[in-house]
Scaffold this active site. Structure first.
Site, mmCIF file in Angstrom:
data_model
loop_
_atom_site.group_PDB
_atom_site.id
_atom_site.type_symbol
_atom_site.label_atom_id
_atom_site.label_comp_id
_atom_site.label_asym_id
_atom_site.label_seq_id
_atom_site.Cartn_x
_atom_site.Cartn_y
_atom_site.Cartn_z
ATOM 1 N N LYS A 1 0.814 -1.221 0.000
ATOM 2 C CA LYS A 1 0.000 0.000 0.000
ATOM 3 C C LYS A 1 0.846 1.269 0.000
ATOM 4 O O LYS A 1 0.438 2.272 -0.557
ATOM 5 C CB LYS A 1 -0.932 0.007 1.223
ATOM 6 N N LYS B 1 -6.028 -10.824 -5.752
ATOM 7 C CA LYS B 1 -7.095 -10.944 -4.765
ATOM 8 C C LYS B 1 -8.272 -10.037 -5.136
ATOM 9 O O LYS B 1 -8.069 -8.928 -5.615
ATOM 10 C CB LYS B 1 -6.472 -10.480 -3.438
ATOM 11 N N LYS C 1 -11.397 -4.281 -2.538
ATOM 12 C CA LYS C 1 -12.183 -3.041 -2.607
ATOM 13 C C LYS C 1 -11.436 -1.975 -3.370
ATOM 14 O O LYS C 1 -12.038 -1.065 -3.923
ATOM 15 C CB LYS C 1 -12.406 -2.495 -1.186
HETATM 16 P P1 TYM Z 1 -10.399 -5.917 5.230
HETATM 17 O O1 TYM Z 1 -11.403 -4.852 5.531
HETATM 18 O O2 TYM Z 1 -9.435 -5.677 4.129
HETATM 19 O O3 TYM Z 1 -11.131 -7.270 4.948
HETATM 20 C C1 TYM Z 1 -12.112 -7.751 5.846
HETATM 21 C C2 TYM Z 1 -12.083 -9.258 5.895
HETATM 22 O O4 TYM Z 1 -12.294 -9.788 4.595
HETATM 23 C C3 TYM Z 1 -11.226 -10.669 4.267
HETATM 24 N N1 TYM Z 1 -10.960 -10.551 2.829
HETATM 25 C C4 TYM Z 1 -10.955 -11.586 1.986
HETATM 26 N N2 TYM Z 1 -11.179 -12.891 2.189
HETATM 27 C C5 TYM Z 1 -11.119 -13.703 1.109
HETATM 28 N N3 TYM Z 1 -10.862 -13.246 -0.142
HETATM 29 C C6 TYM Z 1 -10.632 -11.947 -0.391
HETATM 30 N N4 TYM Z 1 -10.395 -11.517 -1.625
HETATM 31 C C7 TYM Z 1 -10.680 -11.043 0.707
HETATM 32 N N5 TYM Z 1 -10.515 -9.695 0.831
HETATM 33 C C8 TYM Z 1 -10.680 -9.427 2.136
HETATM 34 C C9 TYM Z 1 -10.053 -10.199 5.108
HETATM 35 O O5 TYM Z 1 -9.112 -11.217 5.285
HETATM 36 C C10 TYM Z 1 -10.736 -9.800 6.387
HETATM 37 O O6 TYM Z 1 -10.973 -10.919 7.203
HETATM 38 N N6 TYM Z 1 -7.203 -5.126 8.965
HETATM 39 C C11 TYM Z 1 -8.378 -5.847 8.560
HETATM 40 C C12 TYM Z 1 -9.586 -5.537 9.412
HETATM 41 C C13 TYM Z 1 -9.369 -5.649 10.874
HETATM 42 C C14 TYM Z 1 -9.439 -6.838 11.649
HETATM 43 C C15 TYM Z 1 -9.194 -6.440 12.984
HETATM 44 C C16 TYM Z 1 -9.713 -8.172 11.337
HETATM 45 C C17 TYM Z 1 -9.077 -4.622 11.738
HETATM 46 N N7 TYM Z 1 -8.976 -5.104 13.000
HETATM 47 C C18 TYM Z 1 -9.176 -7.363 14.026
HETATM 48 C C19 TYM Z 1 -9.697 -9.083 12.385
HETATM 49 C C20 TYM Z 1 -9.429 -8.696 13.701
HETATM 50 C C21 TYM Z 1 -8.717 -5.490 7.139
HETATM 51 O O7 TYM Z 1 -8.301 -4.479 6.628
HETATM 52 O O8 TYM Z 1 -9.614 -6.323 6.554
#
Ligand code: TYM
Length: 343
Positions: A111, A206, A209
């Protein structure tokens, strides 16, 4: 009861990867675990964001949790910034997390590359510390996430151990504290299929968003015709039949995987049904299955957002419960570090 915490960034619209990788699996945990699910709005400002839409997207993503089947009577649904312990613990943890550990985070490298060090905010580097705080505040046993979060969960584990070693146990007891560990060391949980949903336009990237091409992802709120159109146009190959695991056919494995999870079938069942189909035959099946799976979620979503007072109550109750739990851990962290606690 054992505890679970997870969250999704409320940036843009949530997509099928977020759902299959994370949210869908949260639903299955709420009966047996004490669960906390947050809309991680503090994470959503680590890259430039639009202040005009943050509040709105935060509410909408919480509404989607409910629509996807998270039951506010069982789980605490809340907004990360409503529980100030998250920001506070982040500071304490930051001071024990070596910069080298953060510099090694792949997501940070990816990023930050786009912006350069004079532009990118330092919050992007410390982002995994905030994530560790989210998890550790609740003494979480399990963290259900997609595969891309693995490195961040490992960091949370390392931070918990380092903090416990430096400040917990007998050192803490000798100072008149409770002793023992301050944080539980959490385990990651990823689903067998759907942990890494790939882009519709590139089976090696992947689903995300941040991809500027909306056709690369299925958003949870896409209409049936949009979903059909995206699947119709998605990248495929010239091979005959359909199969899993052929490294030359990443799109094929990905689309079969999506079909598998949205229909609730096993790999064997999917292969028996689809192994000899052409792309032209499989695509409409897949589109129908995705639409059918998302339809009840979309209906429920519309009901939830039509009743803002209900959502406000859910979020207020969720924050109150989360706050109660988080405060205990935060207090112990301050105490173990030797702070003068307010009387
Ligand atoms: P984020 O917002 O990018 O994604 C949220 C969740 O979706 C999963 N994910 C995916 N799973 C499968 N295939 C994909 N293409 C895909 N894209 C996203 C991510 O693995 C995630 O589980 N930092 C984290 C959010 C967060 C968090 C936490 C998660 C903040 N604090 C504490 C768990 C515990 C994030 O940016 O996820």
């Amino acid at each position: 009861k054992q505890r679970v915490l997870s969250g999704v960034q409320p940036t843009g619209s949530l997509h099928l990867g977020n759902y299959l990788g994370a949210i869908k699996n949260w639903v299955a945990l709420q009966d047996t675990f004490e669960t906390f699910f947050c809309a991680v709005d503090l994470h959503a400002i680590t890259l430039p964001h639009d202040p005009a839409s943050l509040a709105h997207t935060t509410k909408n993503s919480a509404a989607l949790y409910i629509a996807a089947g998270i039951d506010p009577a069982k789980a605490s649904i809340f907004v990360q910034s409503h529980v100030s312990a998250h920001a506070e613990l982040t500071w304490l943890l930051s001071c024990v997390t070596p910069i080298g550990w953060l510099n090694r985070m792949i997501q940070f490298k990816e990023k930050s590359l786009k912006q350069g060090n004079e532009e990118v905010g330092s919050g992007l580097l410390t982002y995994p510390v905030l994530m560790a705080a989210d998890i550790l505040l609740y003494q979480s046993d399990l963290v259900p996430v997609g595969e891309d979060q693995k490195q961040h969960i490992e960091l949370a584990r390392d931070v918990a151990k380092r903090f416990n070693d430096q400040f917990g146990g007998n050192k803490w007891k000798k100072r008149g504290g409770r002793g023992g560990r301050i944080f539980k060391v959490p385990e990651i949980m990823t689903p067998p299929t759907g942990a890494r949903v790939m882009s519709l336009t590139d089976g090696t990237a992947k689903m995300s968003k941040s991809d500027p091409a909306d056709g690369s992802r299925i958003n949870l709120l896409d209409s049936p015709s949009e979903i059909a159109k995206k699947i119709k146009r998605c990248k495929t190959d010239g091979f005959e039949g359909l199969e899993y695991g052929n490294p030359e056919r990443p799109e094929c494995s990905n689309l079969l995987g999506i079909y598998e999870v949205v229909t609730g079938r096993s790999k064997q069942e999917v292969l028996a049904e689809c192994g000899s189909l052409s792309w032209g035959q499989f695509k409409p099946l897949l589109a129908d299955a995705v639409v059918a799976h998302l339809e009840p979620i979309q209906t429920r979503y519309n009901e939830v957002v039509a009743d803002p007072a209900y959502l406000d109550t859910v979020l207020a109750n969720g924050a109150a419960k989360a706050n109660e739990t988080a405060r205990l851990t935060l207090k112990n962290a301050y105490d173990a570090m030797g702070f003068l606690l307010p009387s």
